[in-house]
Design a protein around this motif. Structure first.
Motif, mmCIF file in Angstrom:
data_model
loop_
_atom_site.group_PDB
_atom_site.id
_atom_site.type_symbol
_atom_site.label_atom_id
_atom_site.label_comp_id
_atom_site.label_asym_id
_atom_site.label_seq_id
_atom_site.Cartn_x
_atom_site.Cartn_y
_atom_site.Cartn_z
ATOM 1 N N MET A 3 84.898 -0.607 -15.862
ATOM 2 C CA MET A 3 84.913 0.229 -17.035
ATOM 3 C C MET A 3 84.501 1.640 -16.624
ATOM 4 O O MET A 3 83.575 1.816 -15.838
ATOM 5 N N LYS A 4 85.178 2.639 -17.150
ATOM 6 C CA LYS A 4 84.838 4.039 -16.887
ATOM 7 C C LYS A 4 83.908 4.545 -17.974
ATOM 8 O O LYS A 4 84.224 4.454 -19.156
ATOM 9 N N VAL A 5 82.764 5.095 -17.546
ATOM 10 C CA VAL A 5 81.779 5.626 -18.474
ATOM 11 C C VAL A 5 81.546 7.091 -18.137
ATOM 12 O O VAL A 5 81.256 7.416 -16.981
ATOM 13 N N VAL A 6 81.675 7.954 -19.138
ATOM 14 C CA VAL A 6 81.367 9.372 -18.977
ATOM 15 C C VAL A 6 80.112 9.652 -19.782
ATOM 16 O O VAL A 6 80.013 9.279 -20.954
ATOM 17 N N ILE A 7 79.142 10.294 -19.132
ATOM 18 C CA ILE A 7 77.895 10.655 -19.791
ATOM 19 C C ILE A 7 77.848 12.167 -19.904
ATOM 20 O O ILE A 7 77.992 12.874 -18.906
ATOM 21 N N ILE A 8 77.650 12.646 -21.118
ATOM 22 C CA ILE A 8 77.531 14.079 -21.366
ATOM 23 C C ILE A 8 76.052 14.405 -21.424
ATOM 24 O O ILE A 8 75.351 13.984 -22.337
ATOM 25 N N GLY A 9 75.571 15.126 -20.434
ATOM 26 C CA GLY A 9 74.166 15.505 -20.369
ATOM 27 C C GLY A 9 73.475 14.887 -19.172
ATOM 28 O O GLY A 9 73.494 13.672 -18.996
ATOM 29 N N GLY A 10 72.868 15.728 -18.348
ATOM 30 C CA GLY A 10 72.216 15.272 -17.128
ATOM 31 C C GLY A 10 70.716 15.414 -17.148
ATOM 32 O O GLY A 10 70.100 15.691 -16.127
ATOM 33 N N GLY A 11 70.123 15.206 -18.311
ATOM 34 C CA GLY A 11 68.669 15.152 -18.396
ATOM 35 C C GLY A 11 68.203 13.736 -18.086
ATOM 36 O O GLY A 11 68.996 12.886 -17.652
ATOM 37 N N PRO A 12 66.915 13.459 -18.298
ATOM 38 C CA PRO A 12 66.401 12.124 -18.006
ATOM 39 C C PRO A 12 67.168 11.003 -18.714
ATOM 40 O O PRO A 12 67.472 9.981 -18.094
ATOM 41 N N ALA A 13 67.491 11.180 -19.987
ATOM 42 C CA ALA A 13 68.222 10.135 -20.717
ATOM 43 C C ALA A 13 69.600 9.920 -20.115
ATOM 44 O O ALA A 13 70.043 8.779 -19.936
ATOM 45 N N GLY A 14 70.292 10.996 -19.792
ATOM 46 C CA GLY A 14 71.616 10.872 -19.186
ATOM 47 C C GLY A 14 71.565 10.232 -17.814
ATOM 48 O O GLY A 14 72.391 9.385 -17.471
ATOM 49 N N MET A 15 70.572 10.634 -17.019
ATOM 50 C CA MET A 15 70.438 10.043 -15.685
ATOM 51 C C MET A 15 70.104 8.553 -15.773
ATOM 52 O O MET A 15 70.679 7.741 -15.043
ATOM 53 N N LEU A 16 69.193 8.186 -16.661
ATOM 54 C CA LEU A 16 68.832 6.778 -16.804
ATOM 55 C C LEU A 16 69.992 5.967 -17.376
ATOM 56 O O LEU A 16 70.213 4.817 -16.966
ATOM 57 N N ALA A 17 70.761 6.562 -18.289
ATOM 58 C CA ALA A 17 71.950 5.878 -18.798
ATOM 59 C C ALA A 17 72.956 5.678 -17.669
ATOM 60 O O ALA A 17 73.595 4.625 -17.566
ATOM 61 N N GLY A 18 73.079 6.673 -16.796
ATOM 62 C CA GLY A 18 73.974 6.552 -15.643
ATOM 63 C C GLY A 18 73.532 5.454 -14.692
ATOM 64 O O GLY A 18 74.362 4.682 -14.197
ATOM 65 N N ILE A 19 72.241 5.370 -14.449
ATOM 66 C CA ILE A 19 71.711 4.328 -13.568
ATOM 67 C C ILE A 19 71.976 2.954 -14.173
ATOM 68 O O ILE A 19 72.507 2.064 -13.508
ATOM 69 N N ALA A 20 71.625 2.789 -15.443
ATOM 70 C CA ALA A 20 71.806 1.487 -16.097
ATOM 71 C C ALA A 20 73.277 1.088 -16.138
ATOM 72 O O ALA A 20 73.618 -0.066 -15.863
ATOM 73 N N SER A 21 74.138 2.029 -16.434
ATOM 74 C CA SER A 21 75.569 1.729 -16.525
ATOM 75 C C SER A 21 76.157 1.384 -15.159
ATOM 76 O O SER A 21 76.929 0.430 -15.021
ATOM 77 N N ALA A 22 75.787 2.133 -14.148
ATOM 78 C CA ALA A 22 76.288 1.862 -12.795
ATOM 79 C C ALA A 22 75.756 0.523 -12.275
ATOM 80 O O ALA A 22 76.472 -0.198 -11.572
ATOM 81 N N GLU A 23 74.530 0.197 -12.622
ATOM 82 C CA GLU A 23 73.976 -1.094 -12.207
ATOM 83 C C GLU A 23 74.722 -2.264 -12.849
ATOM 84 O O GLU A 23 74.676 -3.374 -12.340
ATOM 85 N N GLN A 24 75.417 -1.999 -13.934
ATOM 86 C CA GLN A 24 76.242 -3.014 -14.590
ATOM 87 C C GLN A 24 77.647 -3.064 -13.995
ATOM 88 O O GLN A 24 78.508 -3.792 -14.482
ATOM 89 N N GLY A 25 77.890 -2.255 -12.961
ATOM 90 C CA GLY A 25 79.174 -2.280 -12.272
ATOM 91 C C GLY A 25 80.204 -1.299 -12.798
ATOM 92 O O GLY A 25 81.379 -1.356 -12.410
ATOM 93 N N ASN A 26 79.790 -0.392 -13.656
ATOM 94 C CA ASN A 26 80.727 0.582 -14.214
ATOM 95 C C ASN A 26 80.922 1.775 -13.285
ATOM 96 O O ASN A 26 80.045 2.111 -12.490
ATOM 97 N N GLU A 27 82.071 2.406 -13.411
ATOM 98 C CA GLU A 27 82.357 3.670 -12.735
ATOM 99 C C GLU A 27 81.806 4.765 -13.645
ATOM 100 O O GLU A 27 82.236 4.888 -14.788
ATOM 101 N N VAL A 28 80.858 5.562 -13.148
ATOM 102 C CA VAL A 28 80.124 6.488 -14.007
ATOM 103 C C VAL A 28 80.264 7.925 -13.521
ATOM 104 O O VAL A 28 80.169 8.197 -12.324
ATOM 105 N N ILE A 29 80.468 8.820 -14.487
ATOM 106 C CA ILE A 29 80.471 10.265 -14.236
ATOM 107 C C ILE A 29 79.458 10.884 -15.188
ATOM 108 O O ILE A 29 79.462 10.595 -16.381
ATOM 109 N N ILE A 30 78.581 11.732 -14.646
ATOM 110 C CA ILE A 30 77.673 12.519 -15.481
ATOM 111 C C ILE A 30 78.173 13.955 -15.479
ATOM 112 O O ILE A 30 78.371 14.545 -14.409
ATOM 113 N N LEU A 31 78.366 14.507 -16.660
ATOM 114 C CA LEU A 31 78.786 15.896 -16.828
ATOM 115 C C LEU A 31 77.608 16.701 -17.357
ATOM 116 O O LEU A 31 77.086 16.405 -18.437
ATOM 117 N N GLU A 32 77.175 17.686 -16.599
ATOM 118 C CA GLU A 32 76.040 18.531 -16.976
ATOM 119 C C GLU A 32 76.493 19.973 -17.022
ATOM 120 O O GLU A 32 77.086 20.467 -16.058
#
Length: 186
Positions: free
Chosen positions: A1-30
């Motif tokens: 699954m492709k996940v795009v996160i808008i925002g690279g603060g702590p919440a965005g970074m932690l969401a990226g970590i959690a999502s990637a740990e679930q096997g998703n392809e993750v992009i953070i846009l800051e």
């Protein structure tokens, strides 16, 4: 699954970590030139990470209806963030008022640990990326993908300038306007 996160603060970074740990392809846009601008000024540059209080007491100290957040805090606790940081080499200490800080007293160490974890998980980080539009499915998209048109419209990606990032899910973690000097605009 492709996940795009808008925002690279702590919440965005932690969401990226959690999502990637679930096997998703993750992009953070800051939109700023680096991640974690506000994180680096928290606790007067020392980074007040969390509280050491037991979760029941932690929730009681949240203004408003803290019980509303109880299930979220049970899924990722104050102990979980400390464990994540310590696995990435950031030892933590407790100070008066149940406040947790990195032993180094440097917020940059916390930021570096989160970025290290993102890199280990192959999360793509794109800075200077101001999202102009969240893209939703339209009739043409629905027809092209042979989706039942009685279904509701859904998010399918985001646009940054002329670039489109397709996504199965979009997480918006843009934070608040508490420190405009760090890039907070909304």
């Amino acid at each position: 699954m492709k996940v795009v996160i808008i925002g690279g603060g702590p919440a965005g970074m932690l969401a990226g970590i959690a999502s990637a740990e679930q096997g998703n392809e993750v992009i953070i846009l800051e939109k700023m030139n680096s991640l974690g601008k506000k994180l680096c000024i928290t606790g007067k540059g020392r980074c007040n990470i969390t509280s050491s209080l037991p979760m029941e007491d932690f929730v009681k100290n949240i203004p408003g209806n803290g019980k509303f957040l109880y299930s979220a805090f049970q899924n990722f606790t104050n102990n979980d963030i400390i464990s994540l940081l310590e696995r990435e080499g950031v030892k933590c200490k407790e100070e008066r008022g149940n406040r947790m800080f990195p032993i180094s007293d440097k917020a940059e160490d916390v930021l570096s640990a989160l970025i290290r974890r993102l890199e280990k998980l192959n999360v793509k980080i794109i800075t200077n990326a101001r999202v102009g539009k969240i893209l939703i499915s339209d009739k043409k998209w629905i027809n092209e993908h042979r989706i039942d048109s009685s279904q509701y419209t859904r998010v399918v990606g985001v646009r940054v300038g002329d670039t489109i990032y397709d996504a199965d899910k979009v997480i918006i973690s843009t934070g608040g306007k508490s420190y405009p000097g760090t890039g907070s605009t909304r």
